[in-house]
Design an enzyme around this catalytic site. Structure first.
Site, PDB file in Angstrom:
ATOM      1  N   GLY A 178       0.804  -1.222   0.000  1.00 29.81           N
ATOM      2  CA  GLY A 178       0.000   0.000   0.000  1.00 29.81           C
ATOM      3  C   GLY A 178       0.830   1.262   0.000  1.00 29.81           C
ATOM      4  O   GLY A 178       0.451   2.269  -0.608  1.00 29.81           O
ATOM      5  N   ASP A 179       1.976   1.226   0.676  1.00 31.23           N
ATOM      6  CA  ASP A 179       2.865   2.389   0.709  1.00 31.23           C
ATOM      7  C   ASP A 179       3.624   2.548  -0.606  1.00 31.23           C
ATOM      8  O   ASP A 179       3.637   3.618  -1.210  1.00 31.23           O
ATOM      9  CB  ASP A 179       3.875   2.250   1.851  1.00 31.23           C
ATOM     10  CG  ASP A 179       3.261   2.481   3.213  1.00 31.23           C
ATOM     11  OD1 ASP A 179       2.327   3.292   3.320  1.00 31.23           O
ATOM     12  OD2 ASP A 179       3.709   1.831   4.171  1.00 31.23           O
ATOM     13  N   ILE A 180       4.279   1.479  -1.034  1.00 28.80           N
ATOM     14  CA  ILE A 180       5.124   1.588  -2.221  1.00 28.80           C
ATOM     15  C   ILE A 180       4.276   1.776  -3.469  1.00 28.80           C
ATOM     16  O   ILE A 180       4.657   2.519  -4.386  1.00 28.80           O
ATOM     17  CB  ILE A 180       6.046   0.365  -2.339  1.00 28.80           C
ATOM     18  CG1 ILE A 180       7.045   0.363  -1.165  1.00 28.80           C
ATOM     19  CG2 ILE A 180       6.796   0.360  -3.666  1.00 28.80           C
ATOM     20  CD1 ILE A 180       7.989  -0.806  -1.146  1.00 28.80           C
TER      21      ILE A 180
END
Length: 404
Positions: A178-180
């Site tokens: 979700g972050d990357i």
């Protein structure tokens, strides 16, 4: 890594009001491509510094793994944005940068007086980027929710797609997707906005929602549902793990010509004429009864790497399931310089390993990596160079707890 020549983003400047990973990964990628990234941190530091595991910096402060792997090549300026003078410093800095980026909870920067309208008022040509769980530009029932990577991953549907029976979902199965994912889409948005500004002279607002990003990356969830598959079904193909002598490998066979090659390789040419295996659905139906025993029997005397090498030579896609230690020692990883060593500053011999940049460009060899900054390490230098503040002025700001 070698010191390269000119890089694609030389001359581009980024002012990043960021924390954790969703935006820091994006700005680290920009820094690796040549951008000058100045990171604005609160007195307590980017919250990623507080993650575990961690090491300590030369002053004995904790520096967590999340921070270490997302902040190479940046400079750190420590400012209290809740102090009116701290806010003014950011507004004074903004026009000197091409991009102002933030990844606070939706609406947080607007409440501090540092939202897009505030920056655009002092820097109309600037590109303002927001990365948040659910976006800032469209009303959503989740707008007030905090979000980390596993939250939006769960909401994308991919956990439920892969969950079996009454077992709980496997959380964060591939790290911070979700972050990357959000970081990569933010990077694309920034590069597109820079190109648009080259053509028009105008800045703009780039709004990235982590949930949107993961829905884009887990595209099979909604696409397969729309085509009639339910309950975690995927298209009929062999996409499974098989045991070899020393572990597991993953094999994918989705086309008839590859199944024919597999049959020949594992010594089962009769599969090519078996009516039970005449369709792709048949492969799945007979996976445990016919295919797995034969494939694992063939691989029983082979290492997982040997099995994948033979499969690859036959034109069949396969890869070994590597442990963490095997990834670190992998010859491909080493040949491509995909691990950067950060020497520790707390007496531990083993360096911290951070993934290198996966972007390779023939005309822009990668430059030498520089370590993540210590908290507030560049505060005085940046404010003096950018705003012309004297030593006395900086001391006054520090005494007033505006900068740290």
């Amino acid at each position: 890594m070698t010191q390269g020549g000119p890089r694609p983003l030389d001359g581009i400047r980024v002012l990043a009001l960021e924390q954790m990973q969703a935006l820091p990964y994006a700005t680290q990628l920009l820094a690796r491509l040549g951008a000058d990234v100045v990171k604005i941190e609160p007195p307590s530091g980017d919250s990623g510094r507080g993650s575990l595991p961690a090491m300590t910096d030369p002053d004995g402060r904790r520096v967590g793994a999340t921070f270490l792997r997302n902040n190479l090549g940046k400079r750190s300026v420590c400012v209290d944005l809740k102090n009116p003078r701290g806010r003014e410093l950011v507004l004074e800095l903004a026009p000197r940068f091409d991009v102002v980026a933030e990844n606070s909870k939706a609406g947080a920067m607007a409440r501090l007086g540092l939202g897009h309208p505030d920056i655009a008022a002092v820097h109309p040509a600037g590109i303002y980027v927001s990365v948040s769980g659910f976006g800032n530009s469209v009303p959503t029932p989740y707008g007030g929710w905090p979000a980390f990577a596993p939250i939006v991953e769960a909401m994308s549907g991919i956990y439920e797609l892969k969950r079996t029976g009454d077992r709980p979902p496997t959380v964060a199965p591939v790290g911070a997707l979700g972050d990357i994912g959000a970081a990569l889409f933010a990077t694309i948005g920034i590069l597109a906005a820079l190109r648009h500004r080259d053509a028009t002279g105008r800045g703009q607002y780039v709004d990235i929602a982590m949930l949107d990003s993961v829905i884009a990356m887990t595209d099979i969830v909604t696409n397969f549902w729309s085509m009639g598959l339910r309950g975690g079904q995927t298209g009929p193909l062999i996409m499974h793990g098989f045991r070899a002598q020393d572990g597991w490998f993953v094999l994918q066979v989705a086309r008839e010509q590859h199944f024919t090659r597999l049959a020949d390789l594992v010594g089962r040419p009769e599969w090519k004429d078996d009516p039970r295996l005449a369709t792709r659905q048949g492969w799945v139906d007979e996976l445990e009864t016919l295919l797995r025993p034969a494939i694992e029997g063939w691989a029983a005397d082979l290492t997982k790497l040997e099995a994948c090498d033979l499969l690859g030579r036959a034109g069949i896609a396969a890869g070994p399931c590597l442990s963490d230690a095997e990834v670190v020692a992998d010859p491909h990883v080493q040949a491509r310089n995909m691990l950067v060593e950060l020497p520790r500053t707390d007496g531990v011999e083993q360096p911290v390993l951070v993934p290198g940049s996966p972007v390779r460009m023939s005309e822009a060899p990668p430059a030498a990596e520089t370590r993540p900054p210590w908290l507030g390490e560049h505060t005085d230098a940046v404010l003096a160079a950018e705003l012309g503040l004297t030593g006395a002025a900086l001391s006054e700001l520090r005494t007033g707890k505006v900068i740290f």
